[in-house]
Scaffold this active site. Sequence first.
Site, short mmCIF file in Angstrom:
data_model
loop_
_atom_site.label_atom_id
_atom_site.label_comp_id
_atom_site.label_asym_id
_atom_site.label_seq_id
_atom_site.Cartn_x
_atom_site.Cartn_y
_atom_site.Cartn_z
N ASP A 1 0.85 -1.19 0.00
CA ASP A 1 0.00 0.00 0.00
C ASP A 1 0.89 1.24 0.00
O ASP A 1 1.90 1.31 0.70
CB ASP A 1 -0.89 -0.02 1.25
CG ASP A 1 -2.04 0.96 1.15
OD1 ASP A 1 -3.20 0.52 1.10
OD2 ASP A 1 -1.78 2.19 1.13
N ILE A 2 0.51 2.22 -0.81
CA ILE A 2 1.33 3.44 -0.95
C ILE A 2 1.33 4.29 0.33
O ILE A 2 2.26 5.06 0.57
CB ILE A 2 0.86 4.26 -2.17
CG1 ILE A 2 1.97 5.11 -2.75
CG2 ILE A 2 -0.38 5.08 -1.87
CD1 ILE A 2 1.68 5.65 -4.14
N GLN B 1 -14.76 2.10 1.08
CA GLN B 1 -13.92 1.80 -0.09
C GLN B 1 -13.56 3.10 -0.81
O GLN B 1 -14.42 3.95 -1.03
CB GLN B 1 -14.67 0.86 -1.06
CG GLN B 1 -13.82 0.38 -2.22
CD GLN B 1 -14.54 -0.67 -3.10
OE1 GLN B 1 -15.71 -0.94 -2.91
NE2 GLN B 1 -13.81 -1.22 -4.04
N HIS C 1 -9.89 -5.13 -3.45
CA HIS C 1 -8.59 -5.39 -2.81
C HIS C 1 -8.78 -5.84 -1.38
O HIS C 1 -9.64 -5.33 -0.68
CB HIS C 1 -7.68 -4.14 -2.84
CG HIS C 1 -8.36 -2.90 -2.37
ND1 HIS C 1 -9.25 -2.20 -3.15
CD2 HIS C 1 -8.30 -2.25 -1.18
CE1 HIS C 1 -9.70 -1.16 -2.48
NE2 HIS C 1 -9.16 -1.17 -1.28
N HIS D 1 -6.89 -5.87 2.14
CA HIS D 1 -5.75 -5.32 2.88
C HIS D 1 -5.17 -6.43 3.76
O HIS D 1 -5.92 -7.09 4.49
CB HIS D 1 -6.20 -4.20 3.81
CG HIS D 1 -6.68 -2.97 3.12
ND1 HIS D 1 -5.88 -1.86 2.94
CD2 HIS D 1 -7.88 -2.64 2.58
CE1 HIS D 1 -6.57 -0.91 2.33
NE2 HIS D 1 -7.79 -1.36 2.10
#
Length: 135
Positions: free
Chosen positions: A30-31, A93, A99, A101
């Site tokens: 994750d960024i 979301q 996705h 996590h």
Amino acid sequence: MTDCIFCKIVNKEIPGKIVYEDEHVLAFLDIKPVARGHTLVIPKKHATDIFELDDKSAEEILKVAKKVSTGILKSLGAAGINLLNANRKEAGQSVFHYHMHVIPRYTGDGMRVWPNSNYKESNLDEVADVIKKHI
Ligand code: 5GP
Ligand code: ZN
């Protein structure tokens, strides 16, 4: 899907810190991680959310989430893992390509993850019956 940021990561049009890849699934960091090793597991085939996800992708995502979770425990010394997935904006979301996590938990990290409310259910039997009829 042309305008989807995660499809662009799948197609290598934009970079992602990929930790695992196979025919069906991609896992990348994750960024904006909430913990060291926070990873996203996605289907390569675009699906907006769980309601659009095909069964094969659903199976493969859980298998990969398990692999990634085990890898994080071994490599980063996490003490536990939360698997979290938001479907639709009402559920929080923000990226509309499914996705999961994978959130590493470290001893004493103090993070709270479970939704909190004062809701009290008065009739569990009725709720179970009504859901059952729609599955
Ligand atoms: P959601 O809020 O939809 O459950 O989670 C979306 C997640 O995607 C967020 O944690 C956010 O930091 C991450 N994210 C958004 N854009 C990018 C991106 O371009 N690259 C990566 N690696 N993660 C992203
Ligand atoms: Zn997509």
